[in-house]
Design an enzyme around this catalytic site. Structure first.
Site, PDB file in Angstrom:
ATOM      1  N   ARG A  40      -0.457   8.670   9.110  1.00  0.00           N
ATOM      2  CA  ARG A  40      -0.340   7.235   9.406  1.00  0.00           C
ATOM      3  C   ARG A  40       0.096   6.453   8.170  1.00  0.00           C
ATOM      4  NH1 ARG A  40      -4.604   2.747   9.137  1.00  0.00           N
ATOM      5  NH2 ARG A  40      -5.679   4.234   7.819  1.00  0.00           N
ATOM      6  N   GLU A  42       0.861  -1.187   0.000  1.00  0.00           N
ATOM      7  CA  GLU A  42       0.000   0.000   0.000  1.00  0.00           C
ATOM      8  C   GLU A  42       0.889   1.226   0.000  1.00  0.00           C
ATOM      9  OE1 GLU A  42      -3.999  -0.226   2.054  1.00  0.00           O
ATOM     10  OE2 GLU A  42      -2.894  -1.657   3.252  1.00  0.00           O
ATOM     11  N   HIS A  44      -8.808   9.410   3.233  1.00  0.00           N
ATOM     12  CA  HIS A  44      -8.455   8.300   2.341  1.00  0.00           C
ATOM     13  C   HIS A  44      -8.729   8.746   0.909  1.00  0.00           C
ATOM     14  CE1 HIS A  44      -8.149   4.446   0.430  1.00  0.00           C
ATOM     15  NE2 HIS A  44      -7.676   3.941   1.561  1.00  0.00           N
ATOM     16  N   ARG A  56      -0.712   8.972   1.504  1.00  0.00           N
ATOM     17  CA  ARG A  56      -2.129   9.320   1.313  1.00  0.00           C
ATOM     18  C   ARG A  56      -2.382  10.816   1.198  1.00  0.00           C
ATOM     19  NH1 ARG A  56      -5.130   4.833   5.154  1.00  0.00           N
ATOM     20  NH2 ARG A  56      -4.645   3.162   3.704  1.00  0.00           N
ATOM     21  N   HIS A 101     -10.941   9.663   7.185  1.00  0.00           N
ATOM     22  CA  HIS A 101     -10.691   8.236   7.411  1.00  0.00           C
ATOM     23  C   HIS A 101     -10.136   7.907   8.799  1.00  0.00           C
ATOM     24  CE1 HIS A 101      -9.931   4.166   6.184  1.00  0.00           C
ATOM     25  NE2 HIS A 101      -8.619   4.273   6.274  1.00  0.00           N
TER      26      HIS A 101
HETATM   27  C1  LIG Z   1     -13.455   1.456   6.021  1.00  0.00           C
HETATM   28  C2  LIG Z   1     -12.181   1.366   6.810  1.00  0.00           C
HETATM   29  C3  LIG Z   1     -11.115   0.603   6.337  1.00  0.00           C
HETATM   30  C4  LIG Z   1      -9.936   0.520   7.062  1.00  0.00           C
HETATM   31  N1  LIG Z   1      -8.926  -0.293   6.597  1.00  0.00           N
HETATM   32  C5  LIG Z   1      -7.833  -0.474   7.374  1.00  0.00           C
HETATM   33  C6  LIG Z   1      -6.835  -1.423   7.004  1.00  0.00           C
HETATM   34  O1  LIG Z   1      -6.929  -2.089   5.988  1.00  0.00           O
HETATM   35  N2  LIG Z   1      -5.763  -1.574   7.835  1.00  0.00           N
HETATM   36  C7  LIG Z   1      -5.599  -0.858   8.987  1.00  0.00           C
HETATM   37  O2  LIG Z   1      -4.611  -1.042   9.703  1.00  0.00           O
HETATM   38  N3  LIG Z   1      -6.543   0.027   9.351  1.00  0.00           N
HETATM   39  C8  LIG Z   1      -7.652   0.223   8.592  1.00  0.00           C
HETATM   40  N4  LIG Z   1      -8.603   1.108   8.996  1.00  0.00           N
HETATM   41  C9  LIG Z   1      -8.435   1.795  10.282  1.00  0.00           C
HETATM   42  C10 LIG Z   1      -8.689   0.816  11.413  1.00  0.00           C
HETATM   43  O3  LIG Z   1      -9.739  -0.042  11.053  1.00  0.00           O
HETATM   44  C11 LIG Z   1      -9.054   1.520  12.704  1.00  0.00           C
HETATM   45  O4  LIG Z   1      -8.182   2.576  12.973  1.00  0.00           O
HETATM   46  C12 LIG Z   1      -8.983   0.534  13.875  1.00  0.00           C
HETATM   47  O5  LIG Z   1      -9.766  -0.596  13.581  1.00  0.00           O
HETATM   48  C13 LIG Z   1      -9.478   1.207  15.142  1.00  0.00           C
HETATM   49  O6  LIG Z   1      -9.657   0.228  16.113  1.00  0.00           O
HETATM   50  P1  LIG Z   1     -10.186   0.650  17.549  1.00  0.00           P
HETATM   51  O7  LIG Z   1     -10.341  -0.598  18.315  1.00  0.00           O
HETATM   52  O8  LIG Z   1      -9.343   1.722  18.100  1.00  0.00           O
HETATM   53  O9  LIG Z   1     -11.607   1.348  17.246  1.00  0.00           O
HETATM   54  P2  LIG Z   1     -12.917   0.743  16.578  1.00  0.00           P
HETATM   55  O10 LIG Z   1     -12.643  -0.498  15.859  1.00  0.00           O
HETATM   56  O11 LIG Z   1     -13.569   1.835  15.825  1.00  0.00           O
HETATM   57  O12 LIG Z   1     -13.807   0.405  17.845  1.00  0.00           O
HETATM   58  C14 LIG Z   1     -14.315   1.420  18.671  1.00  0.00           C
HETATM   59  C15 LIG Z   1     -15.389   0.842  19.550  1.00  0.00           C
HETATM   60  O13 LIG Z   1     -15.805   1.805  20.538  1.00  0.00           O
HETATM   61  C16 LIG Z   1     -17.221   1.830  20.630  1.00  0.00           C
HETATM   62  N5  LIG Z   1     -17.655   3.138  21.133  1.00  0.00           N
HETATM   63  C17 LIG Z   1     -17.429   4.362  20.597  1.00  0.00           C
HETATM   64  N6  LIG Z   1     -17.997   5.316  21.369  1.00  0.00           N
HETATM   65  C18 LIG Z   1     -18.587   4.684  22.410  1.00  0.00           C
HETATM   66  C19 LIG Z   1     -19.364   5.119  23.540  1.00  0.00           C
HETATM   67  N7  LIG Z   1     -19.653   6.406  23.765  1.00  0.00           N
HETATM   68  N8  LIG Z   1     -19.817   4.178  24.392  1.00  0.00           N
HETATM   69  C20 LIG Z   1     -19.574   2.860  24.210  1.00  0.00           C
HETATM   70  N9  LIG Z   1     -18.850   2.398  23.152  1.00  0.00           N
HETATM   71  C21 LIG Z   1     -18.371   3.305  22.275  1.00  0.00           C
HETATM   72  C22 LIG Z   1     -17.661   1.551  19.196  1.00  0.00           C
HETATM   73  O14 LIG Z   1     -18.994   1.133  19.160  1.00  0.00           O
HETATM   74  C23 LIG Z   1     -16.661   0.459  18.815  1.00  0.00           C
HETATM   75  O15 LIG Z   1     -17.051  -0.782  19.294  1.00  0.00           O
HETATM   76  C24 LIG Z   1      -9.804   1.218   8.281  1.00  0.00           C
HETATM   77  C25 LIG Z   1     -10.855   1.985   8.760  1.00  0.00           C
HETATM   78  C26 LIG Z   1     -12.046   2.058   8.050  1.00  0.00           C
HETATM   79  C27 LIG Z   1     -13.173   2.878   8.594  1.00  0.00           C
END
Ligand SMILES: Cc1cc2nc3c(=O)[nH]c(=O)nc-3n(C[C@H](O)[C@H](O)[C@H](O)COP(=O)(O)OP(=O)(O)OC[C@H]3O[C@@H](n4cnc5c(N)ncnc54)[C@H](O)[C@@H]3O)c2cc1C
Length: 518
Positions: free
Chosen positions: A376, A118, A234, A280, A341
């Site tokens: 990032r 990528e 993105h 990006r 993104h």
């Molecule tokens: C479409 C897309 C594609 C991506 N592709 C990639 C990729 O290929 N590779 C890569 O490394 N990264 C990728 N990313 C980025 C990556 O997915 C995220 O940065 C990463 O998954 C974040 O993980 P996290 O556990 O921090 O948050 P999240 O996975 O977003 O989880 C956050 C959690 O907190 C909960 N939450 C939020 N607010 C509250 C609240 N007030 N009360 C209770 N619960 C709450 C949500 O419901 C959720 O369960 C992508 C992102 C997107 C959107």
């Protein structure tokens, strides 16, 4: 913001969020005591579940953590914390191997892991699953592991309203449960893993749950935040009036896809030596300037020269989604444009995911440990969630048995009014898109900030529904991003100021740290 408290619960460890970071932290903590995982939707509603392209890790032949580190530091344009990046790339290897041992199925070729490339990676080091559904597979594997552990209890449709913080010590959280009842959960340690902020923009790849609650709540609680001005857009999301904003993974360009403007010309080599695989921020600005030059609303992604069987196999999800909207990725040009993104900044932590508030830890996208700097590197965030999720678990386990004050002196407020404010989510998203987007300037940032400050004041009242709390959080986060963007009078990584187009290392090779004054 405190709400009428109806009930109380107690646990050893409280984790907010069920994405990669929250789940990994919970699995670690379960070895030490009872863990409550609170999440505002169904467990899979997260950015993690939507991740497509893959997870970057130094496992390919000829690759090594040092090379991964070099690419990460270069993408971060001088603002990465080197020690944090070293932890990421070195511990990333055992974290991914462990995930595989827990049953995560990454795609293979001839029995060996298959690697893709990528933007801004010098070599092919990104592993992926089910073609372009990596996040779904990682989430499935972590959930399967977590469900096997008795100590972990999930609370779906449970919304974090505020953290319970007194005198720089956190002793749990106020939540609104499935039946809309307010409760206090007291815990020896609380881990904030609530993900990103994409919903503050009109065009975003992020799921509806990404309203920046964690950032806003941490700010109110007195946490230090850093790098809030750095929002990654993105470059390629599907742009059709009939379709939602759907991400077309960067690995499509990694496998040979090219960008063309509306006149059919390729253009990325004019902007960067890595061409279509430039970082990006460079690709986003190039797309914007091409859209402006050709007076069009989008550019196109061209995969027509790639073998059609390969495309369908490698990108089944993208193929099917485009097909649903009448586009065949093997034969048609795909209209794309950038969308918000990822937030590089967030709640400031040390290498062990500790915040400046005792008993409060943070990991994943809501946190800022310093691995992303100003931009990032693609596919580094799932890895960040695994590495620093585990670290959050290890360090917060040390709080076990810590006496907390939750439930003793909880201030209770009664009689919340239903507020009639005319600020809408859509107006906020439009404002951020227009004035705090990919290309920024002082005048528009100042205008946006004034408007946001007014809205923030209007919302400084007792709130009652989840939608109201989310709106308040979104306005707070938007204000924090705008103020930091206005403060940084230079261009660096994802932050581009048309009135300060150069990078100014002398003045600005440093973080902007924000903390609420009491
Ligand atoms: C479409 C897309 C594609 C991506 N592709 C990639 C990729 O290929 N590779 C890569 O490394 N990264 C990728 N990313 C980025 C990556 O997915 C995220 O940065 C990463 O998954 C974040 O993980 P996290 O556990 O921090 O948050 P999240 O996975 O977003 O989880 C956050 C959690 O907190 C909960 N939450 C939020 N607010 C509250 C609240 N007030 N009360 C209770 N619960 C709450 C949500 O419901 C959720 O369960 C992508 C992102 C997107 C959107």
């Amino acid at each position: 913001m405190l709400a009428t408290v109806m009930g109380r619960m107690e646990t050893d460890f409280l984790v907010i969020g069920s994405g990669v970071a929250g789940l990994r932290a919970a699995i670690e903590l379960a070895g030490f005591g009872e863990v409550f995982v609170v999440t505002k939707g169904k467990v899979m509603e997260s950015s993690t579940w939507r991740a497509q392209g893959g997870i970057a890790v130094a496992l390919a032949e000829g690759d090594e953590p040092e090379l991964h580190m070099k690419d990460t530091l270069r993408a971060g344009v001088g603002l990465c914390d080197e020690e944090a990046v070293r932890v990421l790339v070195e511990e990333g290897v055992p974290r991914v191997e462990e995930l595989i041992s827990w049953g995560a199925n990454f795609d293979k070729e001839d029995g060996q892991l298959s690697f893709t490339q990528e933007g801004a990676h010098e070599i092919r080091r990104i592993i992926h699953a089910m073609g372009d559904a990596t996040g779904e597979e990682i989430h499935r594997a972590l959930m399967q592991k977590a469900r096997e552990i008795e100590n972990i209890k999930f609370f779906e449709h449970t919304f974090l309203i505020d953290l319970l913080v007194e005198g720089e010590e956190c002793s749990g959280a106020f939540i609104m449960d499935e039946d809309r009842r307010r409760q206090v959960i007291s815990a020896s340690a609380t881990t904030l893993a609530s993900g990103g902020v994409g919903q503050i923009y009109r065009d975003t790849t992020n799921p509806p749950v990404a309203t920046g609650d964690g950032i806003s709540i941490a700010y109110r609680a007195g946490c230090e935040l850093q790098d809030m001005e750095f929002i990654q857009f993105h470059p390629t999301t599907l742009y059709l009036s009939s379709a939602p904003c759907f991400l077309i993974s960067e690995s499509v360009r990694g496998e040979g896809g090219v960008l063309r403007n509306s006149e059919g010309e390729t253009f990325m080599t004019e902007y960067h030596k890595m061409g279509d695989l430039a970082p990006r921020d460079v690709v986003c600005r190039a797309i914007f300037s091409q859209m402006w030059r050709t007076k069009s609303e989008n550019v196109f992604l061209d995969m027509r020269h790639l073998e059609s069987g390969f495309l369908k196999r490698r990108f089944p999800n993208i193929h099917l989604t485009c097909k649903k909207y009448g586009l065949d990725i093997t034969r048609d040009l795909i209209p794309v444009r950038p969308a918000a993104h990822f937030l590089m900044g967030g709640v400031r932590t040390d290498l062990n995911s500790k915040t400046n508030i005792k008993g409060l830890f943070s990991c994943g996208e809501v946190a800022s440990v310093g691995v992303h700097g100003a931009n990032r590197l693609a596919s580094n965030s799932l890895l960040e969630g695994l590495v620093f999720g585990k670290r959050a678990g290890t360090s917060s386990s040390e709080c076990l048995g810590r006496r907390t004050s939750a439930g003793k002196e909880v201030p209770e407020k009664k009689g919340e009014a239903s507020i009639d404010f005319d600020i809408t989510k859509e107006a906020l998203q439009e404002l951020m898109e227009k004035k705090v987007g990919i290309i920024r300037c002082g005048v528009s940032l100042q205008e946006a900030l004034e408007e946001l400050e007014e809205w923030d004041k209007t919302l400084d009242v007792p709130l009652s529904s989840q939608e109201e709390f989310e709106l308040k959080n979104m306005v707070t986060v938007a204000k924090l991003i705008t103020a930091s963007a206005l403060g940084r009078e230079e261009s660096r990584g994802a932050h581009y100021r048309s009135d300060f187009p150069s990078t100014d290392d002398k003045k600005w090779k440093r973080h902007i740290v924000t903390k609420k004054e009491n």
